[in-house]
Design a protein around this motif. Structure first.
Motif, PDB file in Angstrom:
ATOM      1  N   THR A 243       0.609  -1.541   0.000  1.00 20.70           N
ATOM      2  CA  THR A 243      -0.413   0.051   0.039  1.00 20.70           C
ATOM      3  C   THR A 243       0.658   1.346   0.066  1.00 20.70           C
ATOM      4  OG1 THR A 243      -1.702  -1.406   1.124  1.00 20.70           O
ATOM      5  CG2 THR A 243      -1.864   1.727   1.250  1.00 20.70           C
TER       6      THR A 243
ATOM      7  N   THR B 204       0.433   4.889   0.750  1.00 25.42           N
ATOM      8  CA  THR B 204      -0.131   6.376   1.087  1.00 25.42           C
ATOM      9  C   THR B 204       0.780   7.239   0.794  1.00 25.42           C
ATOM     10  OG1 THR B 204      -0.757   5.077   2.687  1.00 25.42           O
ATOM     11  CG2 THR B 204      -1.069   7.554   3.469  1.00 25.42           C
TER      12      THR B 204
ATOM     13  N   GLU C  98      -4.210   6.757  -1.594  1.00 22.82           N
ATOM     14  CA  GLU C  98      -3.793   5.665  -0.705  1.00 22.82           C
ATOM     15  C   GLU C  98      -4.507   4.832  -2.366  1.00 22.82           C
ATOM     16  OE1 GLU C  98      -4.476   4.233   3.370  1.00 22.82           O
ATOM     17  OE2 GLU C  98      -5.647   2.554   1.988  1.00 22.82           O
TER      18      GLU C  98
END
Length: 113
Positions: A57, A59, A89
């Motif tokens: 992920t 962000t 994100e």
């Protein structure tokens, strides 16, 4: 983050698992540099600070961009690029020489060096 560092060209828009190429003559790029992303969405350019990777992920902070008006193909690509990145994100998947970024709604971008 190291595997993402540097400049990438958006070569496909992902929707419902299918990848569509960009219209002829339209170029979009994303660069990851030292905790920041720089984006050229096909017409406008922008950036966001605070880029962090946790697992798969990414962000980042709010994406800020210029506000020019361009032709319909450029604006369609730009809309897709900023829709994917606009939530701050994305998940990413590396597949050989390509990287796919996907937002929570399933919209995505395929990138190549």
């Amino acid at each position: 983050m190291r595997e993402l560092e540097g400049a990438w060209t958006v070569d496909g828009l992902v929707a419902d698992g299918d990848v569509s190429p960009l219209p002829a003559g339209v170029k979009a790029t994303i660069s990851f540099e030292e905790g920041r992303i720089h984006v050229h969405g096909g017409c406008n350019s922008g950036s966001a600070d605070g880029c962090e990777v946790d697992g798969r992920t990414i962000t980042f902070g709010p994406l800020v961009s210029t506000l020019m008006l361009c032709g319909p193909d450029e604006m369609a690509v730009e809309h897709a690029v900023f829709t994917v990145l606009g939530r701050g994100e994305v998940t990413y998947r590396v597949d050989g020489e390509a990287v796919t970024l996907t937002n929570a709604e399933g919209a995505g971008l395929r990138l190549r060096r």
